[in-house]
Design an enzyme around this catalytic site. Structure first.
Site, PDB file in Angstrom:
ATOM      1  N   LYS A 282       0.846  -1.188   0.000  1.00 37.94           N
ATOM      2  CA  LYS A 282       0.000   0.000   0.000  1.00 37.94           C
ATOM      3  C   LYS A 282       0.891   1.251   0.000  1.00 37.94           C
ATOM      4  CE  LYS A 282      -4.254   1.480   2.313  1.00 37.94           C
ATOM      5  NZ  LYS A 282      -5.179   1.228   3.445  1.00 37.94           N
ATOM      6  N   GLU A 366     -20.245  -4.512   9.906  1.00 41.05           N
ATOM      7  CA  GLU A 366     -21.151  -3.650  10.666  1.00 41.05           C
ATOM      8  C   GLU A 366     -22.271  -4.435  11.335  1.00 41.05           C
ATOM      9  OE1 GLU A 366     -19.168  -1.278   7.458  1.00 41.05           O
ATOM     10  OE2 GLU A 366     -20.303  -3.159   7.490  1.00 41.05           O
ATOM     11  N   ARG A 394     -25.958  -0.807   6.597  1.00 40.51           N
ATOM     12  CA  ARG A 394     -25.782  -2.241   6.389  1.00 40.51           C
ATOM     13  C   ARG A 394     -26.244  -3.069   7.587  1.00 40.51           C
ATOM     14  NH1 ARG A 394     -20.139  -3.437   3.542  1.00 40.51           N
ATOM     15  NH2 ARG A 394     -21.139  -3.542   1.533  1.00 40.51           N
TER      16      ARG A 394
END
Length: 622
Positions: A282, A366, A394
């Site tokens: 990354k 979530e 969600r």
């Protein structure tokens, strides 16, 4: 823009490049992405990590005929540049410019619109099924990060895809795991053997031959399978995917274009589902992002030479919340904090530093976060679940069924509520008041400034039932912080007295509404301005008084008008038979575009100047 990138307009141009030019193209792409992100902000580190991967994908596959689906999509900058949007890329995340995420109506190369995590495999499987039902021929590729694999939806899709055995390629972009060189080399070698058609054909022929041996043939084949599986479990880090029905290839170097081209080309030859595991870094290619990938995950404008932000960060609502929670939890050991892969984004990093034993990051899950909080609340704890508004959607079922139905004392700290700015329609938190307001037992509070946020958090922690506390992204208002105070549930606050009409609202726009009302005062137009503070329950006593005045009422909110705060006022007046004229101001029945927060608020008439003009117009007609 570099000389090689200048020659690239569409993916087919990549296929004309020499191997050495492909690596040079990667460097030029990085430089262009860094330059634009430094000026516009954006998701820098994720996109830098997949530059070579993106080049390899477009070299091997025939987009847009072949479907490439990016999970979340914040790593798709190189994809946008290589698919006909090179010149437009300078407009990234600006009002009227390119979206920061793949968007179907922006380009045919964006096969699926994304912004939330863990959706790519489900969408890809749906496309593969549609392809086969229609008798068409094309490849479907889902690119998903290791972080997104923490979302349960990804595993549901993997399970189903493995069961159906449809032709599908899942590229797992792993930018966290470090694999020892010898194991990685052996795994890459095994992948090459297992993808070789000669190996597959020879294995099948050998098994058929052994089975023909009288009495012991079938037994020998079973023993061989067990030995093979034991060897693979020991040396190949992909057995989870194998057991789910996928052929696993990897891990391979996600910055080696030649190797990825080879593996992707072989992956296309399989008739069933394949996982290609690539290892990337990354922030690759930009020192500051490599050293601090989390800090450069999403950035504002910055100086390329130092990595420092152009503007000094101001105190945000998020920071005020995070520090207040630390203070309030000091003498309350029952307070615990939960987030779904966003400890810094939600301000819970402060809590994690001070009370690590009471902090829980569940990953991108979530639904699990909410129900886990419900379990904690059952046993006497006071969970604070901090999640962005757009992601809390969600867990809607869990909020209803697991928390509110049982009237459990869970606090939902809803960050990024309202217009979020450049991240756009997938991230605007403009629906939470509507989807939460209908739920019984749930108290909903909305602060207009950071001082009220602290008081509301204090009140929420002392409440015996579930509470939703929603606040916006970005800089706080800048008011003085006063001592914590328990607010009586369902009470509003009158900010300004007036005689010509009433403005009642919640949250950030109320500050603009107050200034607009004060400006109208100079023109002889006098408005009462009320901070409702609570969306549920409303201050019914005050509403009765407002209704009895027979003056126009204007509601203001940073939520869709449909089902929001204004709708609650309308419903109450209708139920009570109060005939007061009410005008609801908020977000229209549409998905707002991306752009600066001020630009979007202005678009919907929620800035000081627009509210001033709207108030004057409304009062002149009613």
């Amino acid at each position: 823009m570099g000389p090689i990138l200048e020659r690239i307009s569409l993916p087919e141009d990549i296929k004309k490049l020499k191997p050495s030019e492909l690596m040079a193209l990667a460097q030029e792409l990085r430089e262009y992405i860094i330059t634009v992100a430094s000026q516009n902000g954006g998701h820098l580190a994720p996109s830098l990590g997949v530059v070579e991967l993106t080049i390899a994908l477009h070299f091997v596959f025939e987009a847009p005929k072949d479907k490439i689906i990016w999970d979340v999509g914040h790593q798709a900058y190189a994809h946008k540049i290589l698919t006909g949007r090179k010149k437009q890329f300078k407009t990234l995340r600006t009002f009227g410019g390119l979206s920061g995420f793949p968007k179907r109506d922006e380009s045919p190369y964006d096969a699926f619109g994304v912004g939330h995590s863990s959706t790519s495999i489900s969408a890809a499987l749906g496309m593969a099924l549609a392809r086969d039902l229609k008798g068409e021929q094309y490849e479907v590729v889902a690119v998903i990060g290791d972080g997104a694999l923490t979302g349960g939806m990804a595993f549901e899709a993997l399970n189903h895809a493995g069961h159906l055995q449809k032709k599908l390629i899942v590229v797992v972009n792993d930018n966290e795991m470090s694999i020892a060189q010898n194991v990685g080399a052996l795994s890459a070698y095994l992948s090459r053997i297992r993808t070789d058609p000669k190996y597959s054909r020879g294995k099948d022929e050998l098994e058929a031959l052994i089975k023909k041996i009288p009495h012991i043939g079938p037994t020998m084949v079973k023993i061989g399978e067990r030995l093979k599986d034991s060897f693979k479990y020991l040396l190949v880090p992909g057995m989870l995917f194998e057991e789910l029905g996928f052929t696993y290839l990897g891990p391979i170097d996600g910055h080696n274009i030649k190797e990825m081209i080879e593996v992707f080309s072989r992956a296309k030859t399989f008739a069933g589902p394949v996982v290609v595991h690539v290892i990337t870094k990354k922030g690759k290619g930009y020192h500051w992002a490599e050293e601090n990938p989390d800090g450069f995950h999403g950035v504002g404008k910055f100086y390329i030479s130092t990595g420092e932000p152009v503007e000094a960060p101001r105190v945000s609502f998020t920071e005020v919340f995070g520090k207040a929670l630390v203070e309030l939890a000091q003498d309350r050991p029952e307070v615990v904090a939960i987030t779904a892969a966003m400890p810094t984004g939600t301000g819970l990093n402060y809590f994690a530093q001070n009370y690590p034993e009471r902090f829980y990051d569940v990953g991108i899950a979530e639904q699990h976060a909410v129900t886990m909080a419900a379990g904690m609340a059952c046993e006497g704890l006071k969970p604070v679940v901090a999640i962005y508004s757009t992601f809390l959607q969600r867990s809607f079922d869990q909020i209803i069924h697991d928390v509110c139905l049982q009237n459990l004392p869970v606090v939902f700290a809803i960050d990024r509520a309202g217009i979020v700015g450049e991240d756009g329609p997938t991230h605007h938190g403009i629906f939470d008041l509507s989807y939460l307001r209908m739920i019984p037992n749930l108290t909903i509070m909305v602060p207009r400034n950071e001082d009220m946020l602290r008081k509301m958090l204090f009140t929420a922690l002392n409440h015996s039932g579930p509470v939703a506390l929603r606040y916006p992204r970005g800089a706080a208002v800048g008011v003085e912080l006063t001592p914590y105070e328990q607010l009586p549930i369902g009470t509003a606050e009158i900010l300004k007295e007036g005689s010509d009409g009433v403005v009642i609202g919640v949250g950030r726009p109320l500050n603009y509404a107050l200034k607009a009302a004060q400006k109208l005062e100079n023109e002889g137009i006098s408005l009462t301005v009320i901070d409702a503070r609570f969306v549920k329950p409303l201050d019914y006593k005050l509403l009765e008084e407002v209704g009895s005045l027979h003056k126009p009422v204007i509601t203001v909110e940073e939520n869709v008008v449909a089902g929001g705060f204004g709708s609650a006022v309308n419903e109450y007046f209708s139920f009570r038979g109060i005939g007061t004229k009410v005008v609801n101001l908020g977000i229209a029945d549409e998905f707002p575009p991306h752009g600066k927060v001020e630009e979007i608020l202005n678009l919907y008439g929620l800035t000081e100047e627009k509210l001033y003009l709207k108030f004057r117009e409304i009062l002149s007609k009613l």
